[in-house]
Design a protein around this motif. Structure first.
Motif, short mmCIF file in Angstrom:
data_model
loop_
_atom_site.label_atom_id
_atom_site.label_comp_id
_atom_site.label_asym_id
_atom_site.label_seq_id
_atom_site.Cartn_x
_atom_site.Cartn_y
_atom_site.Cartn_z
N GLU A 194 0.77 -1.24 0.02
CA GLU A 194 0.01 0.02 0.01
C GLU A 194 0.95 1.35 0.06
O GLU A 194 0.71 2.34 -0.68
CB GLU A 194 -0.84 -0.08 1.15
CG GLU A 194 -1.95 1.34 1.27
CD GLU A 194 -2.63 1.16 2.58
OE1 GLU A 194 -2.64 0.35 3.50
OE2 GLU A 194 -3.29 2.30 2.75
N THR B 193 -10.77 3.65 4.62
CA THR B 193 -11.77 2.65 4.24
C THR B 193 -11.80 1.55 4.91
O THR B 193 -12.74 0.86 5.16
CB THR B 193 -11.62 2.56 2.92
OG1 THR B 193 -11.21 3.60 2.19
CG2 THR B 193 -13.03 2.12 2.10
N LYS B 194 -10.37 1.05 5.27
CA LYS B 194 -10.36 -0.51 5.82
C LYS B 194 -11.04 -0.26 7.31
O LYS B 194 -11.47 -1.49 7.58
CB LYS B 194 -8.86 -0.96 5.65
CG LYS B 194 -7.71 -0.53 6.41
CD LYS B 194 -6.70 -1.14 6.04
CE LYS B 194 -5.53 -0.25 6.74
NZ LYS B 194 -4.03 -0.17 5.67
N PHE B 195 -10.99 0.70 8.01
CA PHE B 195 -11.46 0.83 9.28
C PHE B 195 -12.96 0.96 8.96
O PHE B 195 -13.92 0.49 9.95
CB PHE B 195 -10.78 1.62 10.24
CG PHE B 195 -9.47 1.31 10.61
CD1 PHE B 195 -9.32 0.72 11.62
CD2 PHE B 195 -8.39 1.63 9.77
CE1 PHE B 195 -8.08 0.24 11.94
CE2 PHE B 195 -7.06 1.33 9.92
CZ PHE B 195 -6.91 0.57 11.35
N ASN C 6 -9.96 -4.10 -3.84
CA ASN C 6 -9.61 -4.07 -2.65
C ASN C 6 -10.98 -4.12 -1.78
O ASN C 6 -11.06 -4.60 -0.55
CB ASN C 6 -8.60 -3.34 -1.73
CG ASN C 6 -7.10 -3.72 -2.47
OD1 ASN C 6 -7.08 -4.78 -3.15
ND2 ASN C 6 -6.40 -2.82 -1.87
N PHE C 7 -11.99 -3.41 -2.15
CA PHE C 7 -13.08 -3.27 -1.51
C PHE C 7 -14.50 -3.23 -2.30
O PHE C 7 -14.96 -2.51 -2.57
CB PHE C 7 -13.23 -1.54 -0.96
CG PHE C 7 -12.01 -1.40 0.17
CD1 PHE C 7 -11.99 -1.94 1.15
CD2 PHE C 7 -10.97 -0.69 -0.54
CE1 PHE C 7 -10.85 -1.44 2.10
CE2 PHE C 7 -9.90 -0.41 0.39
CZ PHE C 7 -9.92 -0.72 1.80
N THR D 7 -5.43 4.89 -0.90
CA THR D 7 -5.33 3.39 -1.12
C THR D 7 -6.39 2.67 0.01
O THR D 7 -6.28 1.65 0.03
CB THR D 7 -3.88 2.97 -0.90
OG1 THR D 7 -3.57 3.82 0.35
CG2 THR D 7 -2.92 3.49 -1.75
N GLY D 8 -7.07 3.63 0.72
CA GLY D 8 -8.14 3.15 1.40
C GLY D 8 -7.43 2.80 2.91
O GLY D 8 -8.20 1.94 3.58
N GLN E 231 -14.88 -0.07 6.53
CA GLN E 231 -15.41 -1.50 6.23
C GLN E 231 -16.08 -2.04 7.39
O GLN E 231 -16.87 -2.66 7.07
CB GLN E 231 -14.14 -1.97 5.31
CG GLN E 231 -14.77 -3.40 4.62
CD GLN E 231 -13.62 -3.91 3.97
OE1 GLN E 231 -12.56 -3.78 4.48
NE2 GLN E 231 -13.86 -4.77 3.09
N GLU E 232 -15.38 -2.22 8.72
CA GLU E 232 -15.67 -2.87 9.66
C GLU E 232 -17.07 -2.51 10.30
O GLU E 232 -17.74 -3.11 10.86
CB GLU E 232 -14.65 -2.83 10.63
CG GLU E 232 -13.11 -2.75 10.53
CD GLU E 232 -13.05 -4.54 10.23
OE1 GLU E 232 -13.17 -5.17 11.42
OE2 GLU E 232 -12.37 -5.01 9.19
N LEU F 55 -8.82 0.43 -5.54
CA LEU F 55 -10.06 0.37 -4.39
C LEU F 55 -11.15 -0.71 -4.92
O LEU F 55 -11.55 -1.30 -3.82
CB LEU F 55 -10.62 1.97 -4.31
CG LEU F 55 -9.66 2.81 -3.76
CD1 LEU F 55 -10.11 4.10 -3.96
CD2 LEU F 55 -9.48 2.40 -1.89
#
Ligand SMILES: C[S@@+](CC[C@H](N)C(=O)[O-])C[C@H]1O[C@@H](n2cnc3c(N)ncnc32)[C@H](O)[C@@H]1O
Length: 194
Positions: free
Chosen positions: A3, A55-57, A84-85, A51-52, A59-60, A81
């Motif tokens: 990333e 977003t990765k948090f 990955n999402f 790169t998110g 997403q939870e 993105l």
């Protein structure tokens, strides 16, 4: 690909638009989403997804693909993105067009705006247009706008301008402590009509 490398590549391609050499740290990302409870009628809008890293948090805590809308300018990052999402709605677009992108997306009312745009390095007129777009969501009520500002740029004219724009309309910001576990260290700032 790592990333950090993808982010650095985006920065080297377009330093002014990316505005940082590293994605936000987990500590900054967690502060950015603190207290957020997304739902279909109280969706999260993320501006400048990169790169998110945030977003990765998100997403939870995002319950479904109708409760999140991400807007990112860089087409390569959008491709990444989407890969990955896959369950998050990602649109390649310019934040100056946020209201029309939101309308076309079919996503419901925006309750939270997580803004990661580098106002300090964006042209003045672009920053102004984006703030006017943000304001349209805030004017609808029941909306929180949250952004971060790097400590070294906190007194740059464009950083002050953003704070004044929001303060004149929505009062004093809720400012976090300095998040030192971020490169560079940053504050989060929130205004709310909730
Ligand atoms: C400082 S990076 C933040 C990335 C990520 N959210 C993070 O916190 O690590 C800013 C991002 O905003 C994007 N960006 C810059 N100007 C934009 C615009 N006008 N509309 C949408 N995205 C934009 C850049 O491409 C970049 O990915």
């Amino acid at each position: 690909m790592n990333e950090n490398i993808e982010f650095l590549q985006a920065f080297l391609k377009n330093p002014g638009k990316v505005g940082s050499i590293k994605p936000s740290s987990p500590e900054l990302a967690q502060k950015m989403i603190e207290g957020i409870e997304p739902r279909k009628d109280n969706a999260v809008l993320e501006l400048g997804v990169g790169t998110g890293a945030i977003t990765k948090f998100l997403q939870e805590i995002v319950p479904d693909d109708r409760s999140y809308l991400g807007i990112e300018l860089d087409p390569d990052l959008v491709q990444l993105l989407k890969r990955n999402f896959p369950d998050m709605t990602m649109i390649r677009g310019n934040a100056v067009n946020t209201t029309s992108i939101h309308q076309r997306s079919g996503i419901g009312k925006i309750g939270y705006i997580i803004c990661c745009l580098p106002f300090v390095s964006l042209p003045n007129e672009v920053g102004e247009k984006i703030l006017l777009e943000v304001d349209k969501f805030m004017q609808q009520g029941n909306c929180t706008f949250r952004t971060f500002q790097y400590a070294h740029g906190y007194y740059f004219p464009s950083a002050i301008k953003l704070r004044e724009f929001m303060r004149d309309r929505y009062g004093k910001s809720k400012k976090s402590q300095l998040i030192v576990k971020n490169v560079p260290p940053a504050y989060t700032l929130s205004w709310s009509t909730k």
